[in-house]
Design an enzyme around this catalytic site. Structure first.
Site, short mmCIF file in Angstrom:
data_model
loop_
_atom_site.label_atom_id
_atom_site.label_comp_id
_atom_site.label_asym_id
_atom_site.label_seq_id
_atom_site.Cartn_x
_atom_site.Cartn_y
_atom_site.Cartn_z
N ARG A 82 -36.39 11.76 24.50
CA ARG A 82 -37.32 11.23 23.51
C ARG A 82 -36.84 9.86 23.06
NH1 ARG A 82 -36.73 13.42 19.07
NH2 ARG A 82 -35.37 15.16 19.54
N TYR A 222 -41.44 11.58 30.44
CA TYR A 222 -40.43 12.61 30.19
C TYR A 222 -40.73 13.45 28.96
CZ TYR A 222 -35.89 14.82 30.41
OH TYR A 222 -34.88 15.75 30.54
N LYS A 231 -43.92 18.08 20.53
CA LYS A 231 -43.49 17.49 19.26
C LYS A 231 -44.59 16.61 18.64
CE LYS A 231 -39.23 18.98 20.03
NZ LYS A 231 -38.76 20.27 19.56
N HIS A 251 -40.06 23.06 12.77
CA HIS A 251 -39.19 23.06 13.94
C HIS A 251 -38.27 24.28 13.83
CE1 HIS A 251 -35.84 20.74 16.28
NE2 HIS A 251 -36.63 21.39 17.12
N SER A 273 -30.57 19.83 16.93
CA SER A 273 -30.12 20.04 18.31
C SER A 273 -28.62 20.32 18.34
CB SER A 273 -30.45 18.82 19.17
OG SER A 273 -29.80 17.68 18.67
N CYS A 275 -27.04 23.08 17.83
CA CYS A 275 -26.55 23.96 16.77
C CYS A 275 -26.85 25.43 17.04
CB CYS A 275 -27.14 23.54 15.43
SG CYS A 275 -26.54 21.95 14.83
N ASP A 298 -38.70 27.28 19.23
CA ASP A 298 -38.73 25.86 18.88
C ASP A 298 -39.71 25.49 17.77
OD1 ASP A 298 -37.77 23.23 19.31
OD2 ASP A 298 -39.54 22.73 20.48
N ARG A 391 -33.57 19.65 31.44
CA ARG A 391 -34.43 20.66 30.83
C ARG A 391 -34.91 21.71 31.81
NH1 ARG A 391 -35.37 20.23 25.09
NH2 ARG A 391 -34.41 18.22 24.55
#
Length: 609
Positions: A82, A222, A231, A251, A273, A275, A298, A391
């Protein structure tokens, strides 16, 4: 190569939805594609598309015995994540974007975008993808239509959302509003020009117009830059819809837990991210008699039900996970879903037997791989084989532990909300808030220490309110105000309890104070017992932490001293934390809700600061 005539695009639409037909016509006139295809979402169409992508070199077909009907893609090295620096919220007023977002005047931005998109699809096929976020049979389904010149995006959207003819029919039948989402890789082809495997443009724009509910993405193929239902729609635009309509677009994962007494609970949890969010979403409890099921890893849309209960749905149809760190030892549920196939992997490594690999998938690395940039790789190479942000896109219905309630248009009632970060010190393993507003304070000050994967200095504390920092579609202070105000719709007896967690606290000798991963089920058991009023807690200045003996440690090789380390509250650590929160809150200016200023003042008073 001739571009498709505008009138032909309207006739091809085969749609009675006038606004959609007009928009497709307008985009075709601007972008000048060679051909226009309306995506029907069928398996036959997917097979044709992926065959084309394999023949063009964009996709590599994997060994069907290892990963059936699965493919690997490899992006341009300059298009791997991103692009937050090129992501804009172009609200009509700059103040409405707030300090967490990039802003530009909408009129000026549209001039830039019109210039970029003019002729941007020349020599390419323009795909029209009708999609819905969440159940198609929901009371108020949220529709979008993505127009893209990337077949890779079409194939990925088929995994990540409900797309195609059935969605289009529902849009028509209900004359529904849809979010228009325009995407181009920004790489027009001249007559006779040979395409590249991953077309993109060095200049990238990811732009949201919140009042219009529209999205424009230029230059990147991407992930979240290009799969605009994710998102861009499901968080940035949906957060604005949620503010205006009285719900929450977050989120967050959604996890169902069932006790030995067969009583079920649902937990929503927000983590930045790196975590452990996906690991928690696909948890395997280690406590006998407890069962976990997932509803999503997510994105979580929550609204209050008829009885004042907070209900949640996962608007996505797939998992779009970071591959490195996902492995048989850390997340066997994710791996079991992935090896069933029907997946697209991006920027992972290829094995010699036609499979894929990434760091953390297995304990030992293969002796030889082709890395994500097409180079020979061995464990001695001294560089990652897979990109750190590589990914997997996998259908969620391949997850064995998927709850049947995932398919419910009404969603599930949320009993607890967790906010979690990655901190070596200061933040206890688990802390219960005093009430809803105190819980919003916890979420608003959520923080993690930067890791080597993040840009900038390592170990710096970064604030990430509700793990939504890159995804709030409007002013962050107004977002926190909305969190406080939305609770007025609740039945107070059924309002979820809020907890702050930190799986990553260290002991004095530098080791982890808590084993984490599946053992986090023990913390969730304590959370549920707190909801039921059966677990003991100690009141501290920051909230309620587990009392000695209240965490179920049966069968776990963790000492009481380590648990005490994990849950302690040290005033000297909180002195620096309070100063950090002061600095963070100062950035909100006048938009910080006074209720949160009062929470900070109360916290200082309890510490005697």
């Amino acid at each position: 190569m001739a571009h498709a005539p505008v009138q032909e695009s309207v006739e091809q639409a085969m749609t009675t939805h006038e606004a959609l037909a007009a928009w497709v016509s307008e985009v075709a006139a601007l972008t000048l594609p060679e051909d226009i295809r309306w995506v029907d979402g069928s398996a036959q169409e997917y097979a044709l598309l992926t065959d084309e992508l394999v023949s063009e070199g964009t996709l590599t077909r994997l060994n069907p015995e290892l990963f059936p009907n699965s493919f690997a893609a490899f992006s341009d090295p300059k298009d791997v994540a991103r692009v937050e620096g090129r992501t804009f919220i172009c609200s009509e007023k700059e103040n409405d974007a707030g300090f967490t977002n990039n802003w530009m005047d909408p009129t000026a931005m549209k001039e830039i975008l019109n210039d970029k998109f003019a002729g941007s699809m020349r020599g390419r096929t323009m795909y029209v993808i009708p999609f819905v976020m969440g159940p198609l049979d929901a009371e108020e389904p949220k529709f979008g239509v993505e127009i893209t010149d990337s077949a890779y995006v079409v194939a990925s959207m088929r995994i990540m959302a409900t797309i195609g003819a059935e969605v289009l029919r529902k849009i028509e039948e209900t004359a529904a509003f849809f979010v228009p989402a325009l995407h181009s890789v920004g790489a027009p082809l001249a007559p006779g020009e040979k395409d590249v495997a991953w077309p993109c443009n060095e200049e990238k724009w990811i732009v949201h117009f919140p009042e219009e509910r529209s999205i424009f993405s230029f230059g990147s193929g991407y992930g979240g830059n290009a799969l605009l239902g994710k998102k861009c729609f499901a968080l940035r635009i949906a957060s604005v819809m949620a503010r205006d309509e009285g719900w929450l677009a977050e989120h967050m994962l959604i996890l169902k837990l069932t006790s030995p007494e067969q009583k079920s609970y649902h937990v929503a949890a927000a983590f930045p991210s790196a975590c452990g969010k996906t690991n928690l979403a696909l948890l395997q409890p280690t406590i006998p008699g407890w069962k976990a099921e997932t509803l999503g890893d997510d994105i979580n849309w929550m609204r209050f039900g008829k009885e004042g209960e907070l209900r949640a749905v996962n608007p996505e149809a797939g998992l779009f996970g970071v591959a490195p760190g996902t492995g048989w030892s850390t997340n066997p549920n994710a791996m079991a879903a992935i090896v069933k196939g029907n997946s697209i992997f991006t920027n992972v490594a290829l094995t010699d037997d036609g499979g894929v690999w990434w760091e953390g998938m297995t304990t030992e690395a293969p002796a030889h791989l082709i890395d994500w940039q097409g180079r020979d790789w061995s464990p001695e190479s001294g560089r990652p084989a897979a990109h750190p942000n590589s990914r997997f896109a996998t259908p969620i219905d391949q997850v064995d532990m998927l709850s049947k309630d995932y398919y419910s248009p009404e969603g599930v009632e949320i009993n607890a909300i967790l906010f979690g970060g990655r901190r070596k010190t200061t933040i206890p393993l688990v802390t219960q808030s005093r009430d809803w507003t105190h819980g919003v304070f916890m979420g608003s000050t959520l923080s993690s220490e930067t890791t080597a994967a993040a840009t900038g200095a390592v170990g710096v504390v970064r604030r990430d309110p509700m793990a939504m920092l890159p995804f709030i579609g409007y002013d962050a202070g107004d977002y926190l105000k909305h969190w406080i105000e939305v609770s007025a719709k609740a039945n107070p007896q059924r309002l979820p309890k809020i907890f702050l967690v930190n799986w990553f606290r260290r002991t004095a000798n530098g080791g982890f104070a808590w084993p984490g991963f599946s053992e986090n089920s023990r913390v969730l058991k304590w959370v549920i017992e707190r909801i039921e009023g059966t677990a003991d807690a100690l009141e501290t200045p920051i909230g309620f932490v587990p009392a000695p003996g209240s965490l179920d440690l049966n069968g776990l090789d963790v000492s009481a001293a380590d648990v005490a380390e994990a849950v302690k509250v040290l005033p000297e650590e909180w002195e620096a934390e309070l100063a950090g929160i002061d600095q963070w809150y100062a950035r909100f200016g006048d938009s910080l809700p006074p209720e949160l200023s009062a929470e900070l003042t109360g916290l200082k008073e309890r510490f005697g600061a």
